[in-house]
Design an enzyme around this catalytic site. Structure first.
Site, PDB file in Angstrom:
ATOM      1  CE1 TYR A   1       0.642   0.018   4.428  1.00 21.38           C
ATOM      2  CE2 TYR A   1      -1.624  -0.652   4.751  1.00 21.38           C
ATOM      3  CZ  TYR A   1      -0.375  -0.368   5.264  1.00 21.38           C
ATOM      4  OH  TYR A   1      -0.178  -0.457   6.602  1.00 21.38           O
ATOM      5  CD  GLU A   2      -0.022   6.012   1.444  1.00 17.47           C
ATOM      6  OE1 GLU A   2       0.427   6.700   0.513  1.00 17.47           O
ATOM      7  OE2 GLU A   2      -1.084   6.283   2.029  1.00 17.47           O
ATOM      8  N   GLY A   3       1.390   2.889  -2.665  1.00 16.81           N
ATOM      9  CA  GLY A   3       2.241   2.727  -3.833  1.00 16.81           C
ATOM     10  C   GLY A   3       3.080   1.473  -3.688  1.00 16.81           C
TER      11      GLY A   3
END
Lengths: 596, 596
Positions: A440-442
């Protein structure tokens, strides 16, 4: 049942001896962060993490969250009470400006505290963590009215926040998003659509939940240039600040997932919910990006945090579990067998994790400090240089600390043998929890691409040049110092690889961008090794100085041994990364898609 | 829901084109393994794996096993019926001598079939897999009476088998074991003690369960030299072969664990259970060790199997999921976005797994073939050399294929982004299931130590020399062949590292064994890379030959590209391993135990 002891002394050593926080007293807010205030905050956070959050970690994993037929979601036993203590402690707002109820202390301190919360209970720590992210977005972009309406209660934690980006058909590629916003006569918008993977989307910890939602205003351009950011509260908020009617937003289901069971990962349905624009129309994505650095640093901290707690438990087990004898003969002949820590392969494992943890902690604090400077300095040049550093290092820190953090939980689990696979020891939970941080978050592949495709060449390579000059300058300065040679000499070799690899991209990726893409992950990890190696040099320098002043002690000499382990056993990997990068995209891209 | 397509054509290519199974027709039993018999067996196993076992994999994970208050254990929905089909298919005994009801086909074929079963449903495949292990132990060591009593029903699968080694305080160090055996007047023994981590210890798939149990006969020496092996049936077996009264053995509980939920991992309580000695008194450990190679090869196959099925699902997803555009411009401009397989980092991931899978499959088949030769050849020298190879390669194959197999499931999961973390896609199950293979049948650190501490120096290094000569000879033979140069040249470099590292151990580990221990895991992985690289060279050779005869096709040219990828991107890692090995035990062992 796993235990946890927060690394307060190590954190203080980094802040005081390595990074000399006192030298930044001229930055607004830093004056209040005197050494005794910093220590008091850390010791209090340590106590809360160790005593309140740690015991809830296994409970949270086992029980998970429960969605009731009415759409409400119950968190595991004990979470409500712990969150109440979190609110009472004022932990969420320690770095928020005082005008919204915060303590205005450096964000560096928040990062140090968040490491402890995440080590103790990552799934729990996500509730305040996401709230901090939403606060940052509103602080940066919301109108004064919206700030006044939402921030004070979010800063205390009475209300929590979320980020709503992903939709079923789009995660990384937000240009595809479909959630609609229709402008109303009163200036608000009606938001309609489905968002998935919304962490802390619905729960019973707070009286209201403030969703930040990306949506496309009717008639806006397709792609990323037509996306706007909205604030959509679960319960509408009246002008006097009291809670009004439920808004048209509900949790459709919660996901069954690999880990972080105690955090509710929701499908959120927006059905004509009232939303208010944050920032400008169609500028939602840039607004999100301005807080991306902090959010990604927060995820990097999760990688470190799980690596740290997994290490601690593996070290305890390795000293207790009796099995076999040392290769050189019994080391504890009075016992039925030696503790497994005598075995070099167990040592190697523990040293590898430890050599990562200490340098990774330095790196996140150093990066956070740059963030503080970028936000707070009154000197424009200083702000720019800190911002450059932050932008360059963010993908590295996020990608490397979560990849290695996960790998370290796996290694720590291995120390337990078969017992590591059994739930009650808690080691396998660390692995499952740590896994999400790589995604997550890229996802980390995106971090690598951000680094290579965007950050390297930005402003004519200004940030990269500054980083290389800083590290190169340090090496040069110390290269005549015999005490520092064992650390700076190998770092020089690794820095050389990084420079050559950067050059290789310049020469080979302009005409053929796939050459950069195929080497991006290797480059990110090589960069991470150099950055961690640089941190070890800074730590070694401080440890030597500390020993000179305070006399040589076990703690400082352990740091020097660990630094040497890093240089001898971890840093040489830059050569393999460099070899892979130089092989280019050829064999990677050669097969037709159908061959897979 | 994950899918699976068994790699029948690739397996046939390896058996026929690379390893020329037909050249071994003089080995007993190999004459029956004609190409059409082999193909028929593989296609049938593929069908069973794809159609019966694959759909039960998620069900098994979700439901797990249930222990009832009476100590009985229920397997998940559908397992009983699938196991019935397994028994009807005669799969368990395909390599067992005909006199006990088997088909006497090469063990190499069993290995190929087991890969498919494990890819489809690892937790299920463990029930027949452990039975095969118990059969092997009885075949090798039991008296004719015991063989006659137990083997025929185990070979069909009417009865299943288990291995009982671990106790709460001893796993790796079996010298500490406490389970007692007291000799009875009738020649049997009363077995009393507690065993843990007993896979398939209790279940509802078979009418009886045959436990093989390590225990210490009253009065036997302490340590590993006082351990004997016993057969302890769940229900006693009358002389006419019919089932008698329950024996004093019961399942005390089942473990809650990270993965393989559908296999019951039991605490087994032996309370004066009747057991019969297998082999000689106090020779239980050597008896176990004689089948260790096969058991460890079986676990290595699990690593490969999960890597393969994870790869297949990641490849499908990468071709379907639309997100972003190729770096060099839209590749599928008619779609809303390109499938993510256009991205070099996704390609790199898929190629890395694929380059492992094909070579790993070759390596397990090749090692299994050596096992067949070691058991079946009538030429003593050939048997010895095959046995040497098997002994040397077993720890490498077990350690490397399970470490990399697990790492590959993690990489494949990453291709799914957030969806990889959600249970319904099944990718996170592969990760959780694959994790155990690094631990059981000797944790991988133990494999590395077995390799470096035991296998390298055995018989004056005869096995190692033979391996190096075989690989070195192949490189020399092909080095003038332009078509083979891209493969054998890098292999020569890697082989050089292996030779130098072996030499380094000889020079530095005699006086200081920790120098070997600290480098053991790196050496094992370096060895694995050389072995896999050698397999790629053999595959490349066969692919070039195949293309000459049958015309160049996509399949063979994909093998050559993948071989090049391995050489360019995976093999260079031997240099980093070598650097770490040469750093010795210094910084690894320097800190006092209390510093951790």
């Amino acid at each position: 049942m796993p235990t946890y002891k927060a690394p307060v002394d190590d954190t203080l050593f980094l802040l005081n001896d390595v990074f000399h926080l006192d030298r930044y007293g001229n930055l607004p807010g830093f004056g209040d962060a005197s050494p005794d205030v910093v220590e008091a905050v850390l010791r209090e956070a340590a106590k809360f993490s160790e005593e309140v959050l740690t015991p809830l970690n296994r409970v949270g994993d086992k029980e998970g969250c429960t969605r009731h037929p009415d759409g409400s979601v119950a968190t595991p036993t004990g979470f409500k009470d712990a969150f109440k203590q979190m609110v009472e402690g004022g932990w969420i707002g320690i770095s928020v400006p005082a005008e919204f109820g915060g303590q205005d202390l450096p964000a560096t301190l928040t990062v140090a505290v968040n490491e402890m919360l995440c080590s103790a209970n990552m799934a729990f720590a996500m509730y305040p963590g996401l709230t901090q992210g939403a606060i940052a977005a509103l602080l940066a972009h919301a109108s004064p009215e919206l700030k006044k309406k939402y921030l004070p209660k979010m800063v205390t934690g009475e209300w929590t926040g979320t980020m709503n980006l992903t939709e079923p058909h789009c995660g990384t590629d937000l240009g595809l998003l479909r959630t609609k916003a229709v402008k109303q006569a009163d200036g608000s918008y009606q938001i309609t659509g489905t968002k998935i993977f919304i962490s802390a989307g619905e729960h019973d910890l707070a009286s209201n939940i403030v969703h930040l939602v990306l949506a496309r205003i009717e008639g806006a351009p397709a792609g990323t240039k037509g996306i706007s950011l909205f604030v959509v509260p679960k319960l509408t908020v009246k002008d006097d600040g009291s809670l009004g009617a439920p808004n048209g937003v509900s949790c459709g289901s919660i996901e069954e997932k690999m880990g972080i069971h105690a955090n509710s990962t929701c499908v959120m349905n927006y059905d004509g919910a009232a939303g208010w624009l944050v920032g400008q129309e169609n500028r939602g994505l840039p607004a999100m990006f301005t807080m991306m650095n902090e959010a990604r640093l927060g995820v990097a901290v999760q990688g470190l945090a799980l690596s740290e707690v997994a290490y601690q438990n593996a070290a305890i087990y390795a000293k207790e579990r009796l099995q076999g004898r040392a290769l050189s003969g019994a080391k504890y002949p009075d016992k039925a067998a030696d503790p497994i820590i005598v075995h070099p392969d167990v040592r190697r494992t523990l040293m590898t994790i430890r050599a990562f943890n200490e340098a990774a902690r330095a790196l996140v604090l150093w990066t956070a400090l740059k963030g503080d400077i970028a936000r707070r300095s009154e000197d424009g040049k200083e702000r720019q240089s800190a911002d450059d550093y932050m932008g360059l290092l963010t993908p590295v820190v996020k990608g490397v600390l979560t990849d290695s953090g996960f790998a370290n939980t796996v290694m720590a689990q291995q120390v337990f043998g078969g017992h590591g696979y059994i739930a009650e020891h808690g080691m396998e939970q660390f692995v499952r929890d740590a896994r999400i941080a790589m995604i997550y978050e890229g996802a980390n592949g995106i971090q690598a691409l951000d680094l290579v495709g965007r950050k390297l060449g930005k402003d004519g390579g200004r940030a990269l040049m500054a980083f290389i000059n800083e590290v190169g300058g340090f090496i040069k300065e110390k290269s005549a110092d015999d005490g520092m040679k064992p650390y700076v000499t190998p770092l020089g070799v690794a820095l050389g690889h990084l420079q050559q690899a950067s050059m290789w991209f310049m020469q080979n990726a302009m005409a053929k961008p796939d050459n950069a893409g195929a080497g991006a992950t290797d480059y990110m990890h090589m960069f991470g090794l150099v950055a961690l190696g640089y941190m070890w040099c800074r730590i070694a320098e401080a440890a030597i100085a500390h020993a000179k002043t305070n006399g040589a002690g076990h703690r400082m000499s352990a740091k020097l041994t660990t630094a040497r382990f890093f240089m001898e056993r971890m840093l040489p990997e830059t050569a393999a990364h460099f070899a892979r990068i130089q092989s280019g995209a050829g064999s990677t891209m050669e097969l037709p898609d159908e061959a897979f």
